[in-house]
Design an enzyme around this catalytic site. Structure first.
Site, mmCIF file in Angstrom:
data_model
loop_
_atom_site.group_PDB
_atom_site.id
_atom_site.type_symbol
_atom_site.label_atom_id
_atom_site.label_comp_id
_atom_site.label_asym_id
_atom_site.label_seq_id
_atom_site.Cartn_x
_atom_site.Cartn_y
_atom_site.Cartn_z
ATOM 1 N N ARG A 114 18.097 25.841 8.464
ATOM 2 C CA ARG A 114 18.676 27.021 7.815
ATOM 3 C C ARG A 114 18.680 28.274 8.692
ATOM 4 N NH1 ARG A 114 17.216 23.458 4.535
ATOM 5 N NH2 ARG A 114 15.453 23.330 5.940
ATOM 6 N N THR A 115 17.530 28.594 9.273
ATOM 7 C CA THR A 115 17.432 29.876 9.976
ATOM 8 C C THR A 115 18.378 29.889 11.172
ATOM 9 O OG1 THR A 115 15.129 29.896 9.286
ATOM 10 C CG2 THR A 115 15.790 31.555 10.884
ATOM 11 N N LYS B 25 9.609 22.898 33.128
ATOM 12 C CA LYS B 25 9.138 23.015 34.524
ATOM 13 C C LYS B 25 8.001 24.011 34.632
ATOM 14 C CE LYS B 25 14.001 22.763 35.684
ATOM 15 N NZ LYS B 25 15.069 23.673 36.110
ATOM 16 N N ARG C 88 12.444 31.676 17.370
ATOM 17 C CA ARG C 88 11.425 30.971 16.563
ATOM 18 C C ARG C 88 10.517 30.264 17.549
ATOM 19 N NH1 ARG C 88 12.206 27.089 11.436
ATOM 20 N NH2 ARG C 88 12.481 29.158 10.521
ATOM 21 N N HIS D 187 7.953 35.773 9.019
ATOM 22 C CA HIS D 187 9.326 35.261 8.960
ATOM 23 C C HIS D 187 10.120 36.312 8.180
ATOM 24 C CE1 HIS D 187 12.638 32.617 8.964
ATOM 25 N NE2 HIS D 187 12.126 31.550 8.386
HETATM 26 N N1 CP Z 1 13.521 28.411 5.507
HETATM 27 C C1 CP Z 1 13.518 28.055 6.803
HETATM 28 O O1 CP Z 1 12.975 28.770 7.661
HETATM 29 O O2 CP Z 1 14.158 26.876 7.030
HETATM 30 P P1 CP Z 1 14.327 26.216 8.473
HETATM 31 O O3 CP Z 1 12.942 25.853 8.963
HETATM 32 O O4 CP Z 1 15.206 25.023 8.273
HETATM 33 O O5 CP Z 1 14.938 27.248 9.368
#
Ligand code: CP
Length: 310
Positions: free
Chosen positions: A57-58, A86, A107, A135
């Site tokens: 999603r993110t 590396k 992320r 988040h």
């Molecule tokens: N909600 C969320 O962060 O989903 P993903 O891990 O799929 O990005």
């Protein structure tokens, strides 16, 4: 209100009135997020999408948001295919993304990594999840979903369920919901209780969350049930995970105790904590919630790095 070139590492980077503004602006973005209207406010801009951890999603909603706004995306979803293999440091990887883009989404499994990235990049950094840390864009889309479904946050009784110890979404969310005056109930196994410092923050806003293990009782008068996955990948000890996995499951039987207008949210992915039968009920808003990531992230990209506003 000026958002230009700002990093978004934590939801605390925004004041209440700034969050309000973003949510209102995100609402305007809905027809653009659906592709019904077009505005090239990111034309000529490049987003670097750096995913060192899995995501559906993110990553896709950020990339969708940038494309919908007429911008371009570079990046990776598999750090194994980068020069990190590396031995290149995170700082140098960020320096490179900074040289090639106008805004960076990251992320990373390590808590604090987004803050570190912000130190090495001149471009704005958007934290898309740093380990068990923060988040913030998930938090904004969760708030947006509550506002869209319930008109406001204030006064709603919101149950946060599941892994409240390691779950990064619930820490930011508990803070933001308290700031907006929600009533909070925390439901989890004893070993996965909400950290004390998060509870203290809620109290600073005059909210006194109830902590319990009794889900059946908690959902009786709830307006919102926010379910989280027990995240295997965050447990230092597999035995601890095995003790708690499967403790809660949302199904038709449990929902007999809920109000008709209860909405069920989940940041997703889900594993076994929500019976797929629940998907067809009017309670389930988690797929709408996932779509809401697009207008919210469009709003952020456009406010932080866009040439003009919609
Ligand atoms: N909600 C969320 O962060 O989903 P993903 O891990 O799929 O990005």
């Amino acid at each position: 209100m000026d958002f230009r070139n700002r990093d978004v590492v934590s939801i605390k980077d925004f004041s209440k009135s700034e969050m309000d503004y973003i949510l209102r602006y995100a609402k305007k973005m809905i027809p653009y997020a659906r592709g019904e209207r077009h505005a090239d406010v990111m034309h000529g801009k490049i987003l670097a999408s750096l995913f060192f951890e899995p995501s559906t999603r993110t990553r896709l909603s950020f990339e969708c948001a940038m494309n919908r706004l007429g911008g371009r995306v570079i990046g990776f979803a598999d750090p194994g295919a980068t020069s990190q293999r590396k031995g290149e440091s995170l700082a140098d990887t960020i320096r490179m993304a900074d040289a090639y883009s106008d805004i960076i989404v990251i992320r990373h499994p390590q808590e604090g990594s987004a803050r570190l990235a912000a130190e090495f990049a001149a471009s704005p950094i958007l934290n898309a999840g740093d380990g068990a840390g923060r988040h913030p864009t998930q938090c904004l889309l969760d708030m947006f979903t509550i506002v869209m479904e319930k008109k406001r946050i204030k006064g709603n009784r919101i149950v946060l369920l599941g892994d409240l110890k390691y779950g990064r979404t619930v820490h930011s969310l508990a803070y933001a919901l308290s700031l907006f005056g929600a009533e909070l109930v925390f439901v989890s196994p004893e070993s996965l209780r909400m950290p004390k410092e998060v509870i203290e923050e809620c109290r600073e806003f005059g909210v006194d969350p109830v902590s319990t293990s009794n889900l059946e009782r908690a959902i009786r008068d709830a307006d919102v049930l926010y379910v989280t996955r027990i995240q295997k990948e965050r447990f230092p000890d597999a035995a601890e995970y095995n003790r708690v996995v499967g403790t809660y499951r949302i199904d038709a039987d449990l929902l007999r105790h809920a109000r008709e207008d209860l909405i069920i949210m989940h940041p997703l992915p889900r594993v076994t904590e929500i019976d797929p039968e629940v998907d067809k009920t009017p309670h389930a808003v988690y797929f709408k919630q996932a779509f809401n990531g697009v207008p919210v992230r469009m709003a952020l990209l456009s406010l932080i790095a866009g040439g003009r506003k919609i």
